[in-house]
Design a protein around this motif. Structure first.
Motif, PDB file in Angstrom:
ATOM      1  N   UNK A   1      13.731  -8.789   5.096  1.00 38.75           N
ATOM      2  CA  UNK A   1      12.475  -9.215   4.725  1.00 38.75           C
ATOM      3  C   UNK A   1      11.561  -8.733   5.773  1.00 38.75           C
ATOM      4  N   UNK A   2      11.816  -8.704   6.403  1.00 39.94           N
ATOM      5  CA  UNK A   2      11.481  -7.454   7.454  1.00 39.94           C
ATOM      6  C   UNK A   2      10.749  -6.331   6.788  1.00 39.94           C
ATOM      7  N   UNK A   3      11.185  -4.941   6.264  1.00 38.94           N
ATOM      8  CA  UNK A   3      11.146  -3.999   5.570  1.00 38.94           C
ATOM      9  C   UNK A   3      10.263  -3.905   4.677  1.00 38.94           C
ATOM     10  N   UNK A   4      11.055  -4.983   3.682  1.00 39.45           N
ATOM     11  CA  UNK A   4      10.551  -5.608   2.254  1.00 39.45           C
ATOM     12  C   UNK A   4       8.910  -5.213   2.269  1.00 39.45           C
ATOM     13  N   UNK A   5       8.950  -7.130   3.468  1.00 39.34           N
ATOM     14  CA  UNK A   5       7.143  -7.039   3.206  1.00 39.34           C
ATOM     15  C   UNK A   5       6.540  -5.879   3.799  1.00 39.34           C
ATOM     16  N   UNK A   6       7.007  -4.875   4.596  1.00 40.22           N
ATOM     17  CA  UNK A   6       6.008  -3.210   5.274  1.00 40.22           C
ATOM     18  C   UNK A   6       6.285  -2.412   4.000  1.00 40.22           C
ATOM     19  N   UNK A   7       7.092  -2.373   3.449  1.00 36.05           N
ATOM     20  CA  UNK A   7       7.176  -1.512   2.354  1.00 36.05           C
ATOM     21  C   UNK A   7       6.376  -1.936   1.445  1.00 36.05           C
ATOM     22  N   UNK A   8       5.970  -3.180   1.059  1.00 36.33           N
ATOM     23  CA  UNK A   8       5.134  -4.120   0.075  1.00 36.33           C
ATOM     24  C   UNK A   8       3.516  -3.760   0.506  1.00 36.33           C
ATOM     25  N   UNK A   9       3.606  -3.652   1.882  1.00 31.88           N
ATOM     26  CA  UNK A   9       2.017  -3.622   2.651  1.00 31.88           C
ATOM     27  C   UNK A   9       1.749  -2.378   2.012  1.00 31.88           C
ATOM     28  N   UNK A  10       2.576  -1.097   2.378  1.00 32.08           N
ATOM     29  CA  UNK A  10       2.420   0.341   1.970  1.00 32.08           C
ATOM     30  C   UNK A  10       1.669   0.333   0.901  1.00 32.08           C
ATOM     31  N   UNK A  11       2.866  -0.215   0.144  1.00 30.24           N
ATOM     32  CA  UNK A  11       2.695   0.119  -1.140  1.00 30.24           C
ATOM     33  C   UNK A  11       0.924   0.585  -2.151  1.00 30.24           C
ATOM     34  N   UNK A  12       0.661  -1.050  -1.528  1.00 32.44           N
ATOM     35  CA  UNK A  12      -0.482  -1.677  -2.010  1.00 32.44           C
ATOM     36  C   UNK A  12      -1.917  -0.958  -1.677  1.00 32.44           C
ATOM     37  N   UNK A  13      -1.323   0.173  -0.570  1.00 34.00           N
ATOM     38  CA  UNK A  13      -2.505   0.569   0.087  1.00 34.00           C
ATOM     39  C   UNK A  13      -2.209   1.702  -0.428  1.00 34.00           C
ATOM     40  N   UNK A  14      -1.285   2.439  -1.483  1.00 36.88           N
ATOM     41  CA  UNK A  14      -1.010   4.255  -1.483  1.00 36.88           C
ATOM     42  C   UNK A  14      -2.027   5.192  -2.879  1.00 36.88           C
ATOM     43  N   UNK A  15      -2.876   3.795  -2.756  1.00 34.22           N
ATOM     44  CA  UNK A  15      -4.216   4.291  -3.957  1.00 34.22           C
ATOM     45  C   UNK A  15      -5.049   4.703  -2.958  1.00 34.22           C
ATOM     46  N   UNK A  16      -5.101   3.433  -1.933  1.00 35.83           N
ATOM     47  CA  UNK A  16      -6.708   3.973  -0.792  1.00 35.83           C
ATOM     48  C   UNK A  16      -6.036   5.294  -0.105  1.00 35.83           C
ATOM     49  N   UNK A  17      -5.136   4.324   0.557  1.00 32.36           N
ATOM     50  CA  UNK A  17      -4.636   6.204   1.331  1.00 32.36           C
ATOM     51  C   UNK A  17      -4.793   7.817   0.787  1.00 32.36           C
ATOM     52  N   UNK A  18      -4.493   7.269  -0.323  1.00 29.44           N
ATOM     53  CA  UNK A  18      -4.522   8.778  -1.756  1.00 29.44           C
ATOM     54  C   UNK A  18      -3.383  10.024  -1.584  1.00 29.44           C
ATOM     55  N   UNK A  19      -1.799   8.715  -1.572  1.00 32.55           N
ATOM     56  CA  UNK A  19      -0.737   9.443  -0.797  1.00 32.55           C
ATOM     57  C   UNK A  19      -0.233   8.455  -2.353  1.00 32.55           C
ATOM     58  N   UNK A  20       1.123   9.181  -2.345  1.00 38.11           N
ATOM     59  CA  UNK A  20       2.208   9.029  -3.831  1.00 38.11           C
ATOM     60  C   UNK A  20       3.421   8.052  -2.867  1.00 38.11           C
ATOM     61  N   UNK A  21       3.795   8.816  -2.205  1.00 33.88           N
ATOM     62  CA  UNK A  21       5.303   8.229  -1.187  1.00 33.88           C
ATOM     63  C   UNK A  21       5.025   7.925  -0.095  1.00 33.88           C
TER      64      UNK A  21
END
Length: 293
Positions: free
Chosen positions: A105-125
């Motif tokens: 659940x910790x990693x699911x939360x982290x990766x979910x947060x990062x996924x939401x940032x991907x467009x802003x960060x300009x990265x895809x993976x």
């Protein structure tokens, strides 16, 4: 000094594979804790991609403030773009319950947060620091990673933990011999509810042991607010000395531990995993993987 100085031909080949894997990904966000594995991936990503790579560090009550400060400093030394992202796993009852699957659940939360940032960060993976040695261990976080299509460049390039340390040393990364430092919640025995107070208490207890000169250790928290201290077997006599033992007892009881114990088996990583149910161990041990993503 060349970046491959001191590497064996086999490890040099792995280094080149690692850089090529990252070049092929083109744009990456590295889940960056500041530990040795994610630091090597961050360094490799910066070498391979420059500004098309970004390191993202979770800012959570389960991460010691000193670790976040070190991650910020390391990212600056590497030169990679860096972002802190606040995670809210302590608001998830499945995480707080701590039944042995907390890390999922910790990693699911982290990766979910990062996924939401991907467009802003300009990265895809998203990339992690998992290496081959992680595949045979109890790792609920790898299940979450698979669900979020996270890539593991070190695994894909064939890196073991020993390889990672050797490359970090060749790259003159200050964390090349840093002991592993899992999150503070990992110190709480399965069945002991995770709270910010308990995480903070463990953080303070371990900070105190560090001031006494111990380098590799854990303060595990068990039911009944019992602290079980692990240090390497060779350091057991020092911690058992009456004067030092009294200091440790006094400080940990000040912090709120009711019982203070010394584990005679000495330090061993993941010792709380023996308390995880066999069902959960089978569910979250990734050694049955036939291939890598």
């Amino acid at each position: 000094m060349p970046a491959n100085a001191g590497l064996t031909p086999e490890l040099e080949n792995k280094r080149q594979r690692l850089l090529q894997i990252l070049r092929n990904l083109d744009q990456v966000a590295v889940a960056f804790s500041g530990g040795i594995d994610s630091t090597v991936v961050a360094k490799a990503a910066y070498l391979a991609l420059g500004d098309r790579a970004v390191a993202v560090t979770a800012d959570s009550p389960s991460v010691p403030r000193s670790e976040i400060e070190e991650a910020v400093k390391l990212a600056g030394q590497i030169g990679i773009r860096h972002r802190l992202v606040a995670t809210q796993e302590f608001e998830d009852p499945d995480y707080v319950r701590n039944d042995g699957t907390r890390c999922y659940f910790c990693k699911d939360e982290l990766y979910t947060r990062i996924e939401k940032l991907l467009p802003e960060l300009g990265v895809a993976v998203i990339c992690s620091g998992a290496n081959l040695d992680d595949r045979g261990d109890y790792r609920p976080g790898l299940t979450a990673a698979a669900e979020h299509a996270v890539r593991h460049p070190l695994q894909e390039a064939g890196f073991t933990k020993t390889d990672v340390r050797a490359l970090a040393r060749a790259w003159d990364l200050p964390t090349w011999d840093k002991p592993a430092s899992p999150c503070l919640s990992s110190r709480l025995a399965p069945g002991v509810e995770v709270t910010t107070e308990r995480a903070g208490r463990v953080e303070a207890a371990e900070a105190f042991l560090k001031t006494l000169g111990f380098r590799e250790f854990r303060v595990r928290l068990h039911e009944g607010e019992l602290a079980r201290i692990e240090v390497p077997a060779a350091e057991l006599p020092r911690l058992a000395d009456a004067a030092l033992r009294t200091k440790v007892i006094e400080r940990l009881k000040e912090l709120g531990f009711r019982f203070v114990t010394l584990d005679l088996e000495g330090f061993r990583s993941g010792s709380l995993n023996v308390l995880v149910s066999l069902e959960n161990q089978r569910l979250f041990t990734p050694d049955q993987q036939d291939s890598l993503t």
